[in-house]
Design a protein around this motif. Structure first.
Motif, PDB file in Angstrom:
ATOM      1  N   TYR B  80       0.744  -1.220   0.007  1.00  0.00           N
ATOM      2  CA  TYR B  80       0.185   0.056   0.063  1.00  0.00           C
ATOM      3  C   TYR B  80       1.052   1.205   0.015  1.00  0.00           C
ATOM      4  O   TYR B  80       0.359   2.225  -0.568  1.00  0.00           O
ATOM      5  N   ARG B  81       1.966   1.143   0.568  1.00  0.00           N
ATOM      6  CA  ARG B  81       2.964   2.371   0.585  1.00  0.00           C
ATOM      7  C   ARG B  81       3.258   2.685  -0.935  1.00  0.00           C
ATOM      8  O   ARG B  81       3.425   3.844  -1.318  1.00  0.00           O
ATOM      9  N   ALA B  82       3.459   1.572  -1.820  1.00  0.00           N
ATOM     10  CA  ALA B  82       3.675   1.781  -3.124  1.00  0.00           C
ATOM     11  C   ALA B  82       2.638   2.134  -4.108  1.00  0.00           C
ATOM     12  O   ALA B  82       2.738   2.510  -5.089  1.00  0.00           O
ATOM     13  N   GLY B  83       1.330   2.426  -3.469  1.00  0.00           N
ATOM     14  CA  GLY B  83       0.119   2.867  -4.070  1.00  0.00           C
ATOM     15  C   GLY B  83      -0.248   1.693  -5.028  1.00  0.00           C
ATOM     16  O   GLY B  83      -0.830   1.861  -6.120  1.00  0.00           O
ATOM     17  N   ALA B  84      -0.292   0.312  -4.821  1.00  0.00           N
ATOM     18  CA  ALA B  84      -0.298  -0.709  -5.515  1.00  0.00           C
ATOM     19  C   ALA B  84      -1.921  -0.971  -5.735  1.00  0.00           C
ATOM     20  O   ALA B  84      -2.735  -0.240  -4.897  1.00  0.00           O
ATOM     21  N   PRO B  85      -2.425  -1.239  -6.949  1.00  0.00           N
ATOM     22  CA  PRO B  85      -3.923  -1.492  -7.206  1.00  0.00           C
ATOM     23  C   PRO B  85      -4.489  -2.105  -5.845  1.00  0.00           C
ATOM     24  O   PRO B  85      -4.121  -3.173  -5.427  1.00  0.00           O
ATOM     25  N   GLY B  86      -5.736  -2.047  -5.808  1.00  0.00           N
ATOM     26  CA  GLY B  86      -6.593  -2.854  -5.040  1.00  0.00           C
ATOM     27  C   GLY B  86      -6.790  -4.256  -5.371  1.00  0.00           C
ATOM     28  O   GLY B  86      -6.448  -4.713  -6.507  1.00  0.00           O
ATOM     29  N   ARG B  87      -7.092  -5.271  -4.623  1.00  0.00           N
ATOM     30  CA  ARG B  87      -7.155  -6.611  -4.793  1.00  0.00           C
ATOM     31  C   ARG B  87      -8.535  -6.932  -5.195  1.00  0.00           C
ATOM     32  O   ARG B  87      -9.131  -7.396  -4.206  1.00  0.00           O
ATOM     33  N   VAL B  88      -8.515  -7.532  -6.591  1.00  0.00           N
ATOM     34  CA  VAL B  88      -9.698  -8.224  -7.020  1.00  0.00           C
ATOM     35  C   VAL B  88      -9.877  -9.415  -6.480  1.00  0.00           C
ATOM     36  O   VAL B  88     -11.302  -9.751  -6.280  1.00  0.00           O
ATOM     37  N   SER B  89      -9.344 -10.051  -6.169  1.00  0.00           N
ATOM     38  CA  SER B  89      -9.126 -11.555  -5.447  1.00  0.00           C
ATOM     39  C   SER B  89      -9.436 -11.818  -4.166  1.00  0.00           C
ATOM     40  O   SER B  89      -9.269 -12.606  -3.449  1.00  0.00           O
ATOM     41  N   GLN B  90      -9.472 -10.305  -3.440  1.00  0.00           N
ATOM     42  CA  GLN B  90      -9.383 -10.382  -1.914  1.00  0.00           C
ATOM     43  C   GLN B  90     -10.404 -11.261  -1.378  1.00  0.00           C
ATOM     44  O   GLN B  90     -10.218 -12.004  -0.197  1.00  0.00           O
ATOM     45  N   ASN B  91     -11.711 -11.331  -1.652  1.00  0.00           N
ATOM     46  CA  ASN B  91     -12.763 -12.302  -1.078  1.00  0.00           C
ATOM     47  C   ASN B  91     -12.314 -13.874  -1.237  1.00  0.00           C
ATOM     48  O   ASN B  91     -12.472 -14.302  -0.085  1.00  0.00           O
ATOM     49  N   GLY B  92     -11.633 -14.079  -2.175  1.00  0.00           N
ATOM     50  CA  GLY B  92     -11.181 -15.322  -2.195  1.00  0.00           C
ATOM     51  C   GLY B  92     -10.003 -15.766  -1.369  1.00  0.00           C
ATOM     52  O   GLY B  92     -10.040 -16.583  -0.738  1.00  0.00           O
ATOM     53  N   ILE B  93      -9.134 -14.768  -1.562  1.00  0.00           N
ATOM     54  CA  ILE B  93      -7.866 -15.018  -0.670  1.00  0.00           C
ATOM     55  C   ILE B  93      -8.062 -15.004   0.561  1.00  0.00           C
ATOM     56  O   ILE B  93      -7.235 -15.630   1.496  1.00  0.00           O
ATOM     57  N   ASN B  94      -8.671 -14.011   0.992  1.00  0.00           N
ATOM     58  CA  ASN B  94      -8.977 -13.818   2.535  1.00  0.00           C
ATOM     59  C   ASN B  94      -9.903 -14.526   3.296  1.00  0.00           C
ATOM     60  O   ASN B  94      -9.983 -14.764   4.516  1.00  0.00           O
TER      61      ASN B  94
END
Lengths: 329, 389
Positions: B80-94
């Motif tokens: 997040y420090r690098a300003g990287a994109p939001g995670r589209v797969s987060q529901n699956g991964i988390n």
């Protein structure tokens, strides 16, 4: 591997202090202290000293055990929980001040502070800072820092009662300069950080007792045929109080670690801890007052001693506004 | 007690930082909640996966690095420090992956996890129903046993990412005769393009189809897509709510990075005499630091053999309110530009603050509303009596 948790010894230290203070009947001690009789308070002080509390701020070469900021925060949490009166943060900060300065004044006073024989107060005069020394009338030494000088006050002005009856405020008067130079200002800044840190820890302990006692009360108190603690408006206010206290605690430990390491960011960490702990305790006091109803608004209720201390601790050694400015400095 | 990273952790952090510096898109991707943005974010997942950065805490066999929880926190801080994109797969991964690690079979893990890690299959959560939100256990969608497997029917709603996702996981009532509402539920996975599935996207507050309603009409689900024992769905599902409310869904790195950006915005844009705004910026910085430290303490407790239960409700309330307060402060700092939508060409910071603000407003609602969390805190952590909700 990172272990951001108290160790077994630190937890045992807290338990021992909790047990000792729990049986000391501190509300009665506070009421004596407030009326100008520091005798019972000094007796508690002596037992705290025996447990090593005041030695934690004093360097080993001056018969202390410290400096040990993490252990200090552990101890001050318990002092807050049990609403112990006296210039506690000031004595710890005086230890830090003299420890940094060294020399004759350190040799003269530090062993006495560590052993609990002497109680110290401290006043760091600065724009916007407090002109008062806490409990100057009960202290054996009142150190006054003004710019580059530190002096030992000769006397004090009349006691000005505080919103917290256990806090007796007085202006320090006169005295000889003990030391002068830029090292004094630097040592005083460090001492003020120690004072702010332990005040934050003390406030958190205060807040924990306020929450616990209020939870006990709303479980017992019934209205409309049910415990008032079953009402959501009551529950949610208590839940928010717990959230604030729980998230302030790690800030206090992190600030203690930063001071231990002499981290250049220590001032910011201390300021963050002071804001969060002070606001959490103040919020806990407001919740306790509200949820005890009219009973909470009485001086007879022992819990009023905790309620009345919360706001002064929130402001002592750095108001929330001053600390927030420091976080962004 | 310490807050020290090991030399190996410092090396790990440097490696993450270097990789991100050369891979994070210079201009933010289009919003995740649009068809175009969804595709771009899926592509980004593939990029992460190619160098084993999409699921660092998973075992290597499934595309991860076997990283410790603390390394995962480091990864998130840097991400997040690098300003990287939001995670589209987060529901699956988390949410789904932790359930499969705990309750799934080896076959399910081998089949489901690698394509999840690469972004090839994006998962949506199908829990809530029109009549079962906070009172999730009252859900009515059914799973009926057949000779070949299961047939599911009913309506799911507020299913995040379902407008564009490939598959979903959720709870279904398999035993209508069970004596308690949370008994007789079964946890299932199903494809969103199967026969009998109708997906109706729902526009969130700003109109973007961030979630969807799912209409299920006799949809076939094979036995291999049941997670855990049939009838034990509630227990299986609840094992992931701690993840959702706790640290994995909204890691502290998000907030420490946002607080740093807020501070930079304040330094560049604010009137130094406006101490009211200054105090709110300071509170965001303090709040993000507190959440980070609280999480380090959690991680230490887990490493020492402890576990997180109802404490995850403390996290949920804290980060969701911090997120709203932080973004409200940012909009105030932006003055007349604060009202520009993230789609406005002149929106400050490519619309990041506007998008973040809209996103933050959902936080106190999803993953169990903050009112439910406060009930849990009061009853399970403080020991207050149960009352009427």
């Amino acid at each position: 591997m990172m272990r951001f948790l108290l160790d077994a010894e630190q937890r045992e230290f807290a338990r021992a202090l909790d047990g000792m203070l729990g049986s000391a009947g501190t509300p009665r001690v506070v009421r004596s202290w407030a009326s100008g009789d520091p005798g019972p308070g000094r007796a508690v002080w002596a037992r705290l000293a025996e447990a090593g509390v005041f030695a934690l701020a004093v360097p080993e070469e001056h018969e202390g055990l410290g400096p040990l900021p993490v252990e200090l925060t552990v101890a001050f949490g318990e002092l807050g929980r049990h609403v112990v009166p006296g210039p506690l943060a000031e004595t710890a900060a005086a230890g830090a001040l003299l420890g940094r300065l060294g020399g004759d004044v350190a040799r003269a006073w530090l062993p006495q502070l560590a052993s609990g024989k002497a109680v110290a107060s401290l006043c760091v005069l600065s724009p916007g800072g407090s002109p008062y020394a806490l409990d100057a009338d009960a202290a054996d030494a009142v150190f006054v820092v003004e710019g580059d000088t530190v002096r030992l006050a000769e006397s004090h002005g009349p006691v000005q009662p505080s919103a917290d009856p256990a806090r007796r405020l007085a202006r320090p008067l006169g005295g000889v300069v003990l030391e002068e130079g830029p090292q004094v200002a630097a040592a005083a800044a460090h001492a003020a950080d120690v004072a702010a840190l332990v005040t934050a820890a003390q406030a958190l302990g205060l807040g924990r007792t306020l929450l616990e006692r209020t939870v006990e009360y709303v479980r017992r108190r019934t209205q409309f045929g049910v415990a008032v603690g079953s009402f959501q408006a009551v529950k949610h206010r208590l839940a928010d109080t717990l959230v604030a206290l729980e998230f302030a605690q790690p800030l206090v430990y992190a600030a203690a670690l930063a001071l231990t390491a002499d981290d250049p960011a220590a001032g910011r960490e201390v300021a963050a801890a002071k804001v969060a702990a002070g606001e959490a305790a103040h919020g806990a006091a407001r919740t306790a007052l509200q949820l005890h109803g009219a009973l909470g608004y009485t001086g007879e209720l022992d819990l009023s001693l905790w309620i009345r201390k919360a706001r002064p601790l929130r402001d002592a050694w750095g108001t929330p506004a001053a600390c927030r400015a420091r976080v962004l400095a | 007690m310490d807050l020290d990273f090991t030399p190996a952790e410092d090396v790990f952090r440097a490696e993450v930082r270097n990789w991100l510096a050369s891979h994070v898109p210079a201009v933010p991707l289009p919003s995740l909640e649009t068809a175009e943005g969804f595709a771009a974010h899926r592509e980004w997942e593939r990029t992460l996966f190619a160098d084993r950065w999409s699921v660092v805490s998973w075992p290597e066999a499934f595309g991860g690095r076997g990283s410790s929880p603390l390394e995962w926190l480091i990864f998130e801080e840097e991400y997040y420090r690098a300003g990287a994109p939001g995670r589209v797969s987060q529901n699956g991964i988390n949410l789904l992956a932790p359930t499969l690690f705990e309750h799934g079979t080896d076959e399910q893990r081998a089949r489901v996890l690698p394509p999840m890690a690469s972004g090839e299959v994006v998962w949506a959560q199908a829990w809530s129903e029109p009549e079962a939100g906070s009172d999730l256990a009252s859900l009515r969608s059914t799973a009926v046993r057949t000779a070949e497997g299961w047939r599911i029917s009913g309506q799911k709603t507020w299913s995040s990412r379902a407008a564009f996702a490939d598959r979903a996981f959720g709870l279904f009532r398999s035993d209508p005769e069970a004596d308690r509402p949370h008994r007789g539920l079964t946890y299932l996975m199903f494809p969103l393009d199967a026969d009998g599935v109708t997906v109706r996207p729902i526009g969130r507050l700003d109109g973007k189809p961030a979630f969807a309603e799912l209409f299920l009409d006799d949809v076939f689900v094979p036995d291999e897509d049941v997670i855990g024992e049939p009838g034990q769905g509630w227990r299986v599902a609840m094992s992931t709510t701690g993840n959702e409310r706790g640290l994995t869904l909204r890691s502290p790195g998000r907030f420490t990075a946002a607080a740093d950006r807020l501070t930079a915005l304040w330094r560049s844009a604010a009137d130094p005499c406006d101490t009211a705004l200054r105090d709110r910026v300071a509170d965001a910085v303090i709040g993000a630091r507190a959440y980070q430290l609280f999480t380090y303490a959690h991680t230490s407790r887990i490493a020492a053999g402890g576990s997180i239960g109802a404490e995850s409700s403390l996290n949920k309330v804290y980060w969701s309110e911090l997120d709203v307060a932080l973004h409200e402060t940012a909009l105030d700092l932006l003055g007349p530009y604060g009202e520009l939508s993230d789609e406005a060409a002149e929106a400050p910071a490519h619309g990041r603050w506007a998008e973040g603000h809209t996103f933050s407003l959902a936080g106190p609602i999803y993953a169990g509303t903050n009112e439910i969390q406060r009930d849990i805190i009061a009853e399970r952590l403080l020991g207050l009596p149960k009352g009427r909700r």
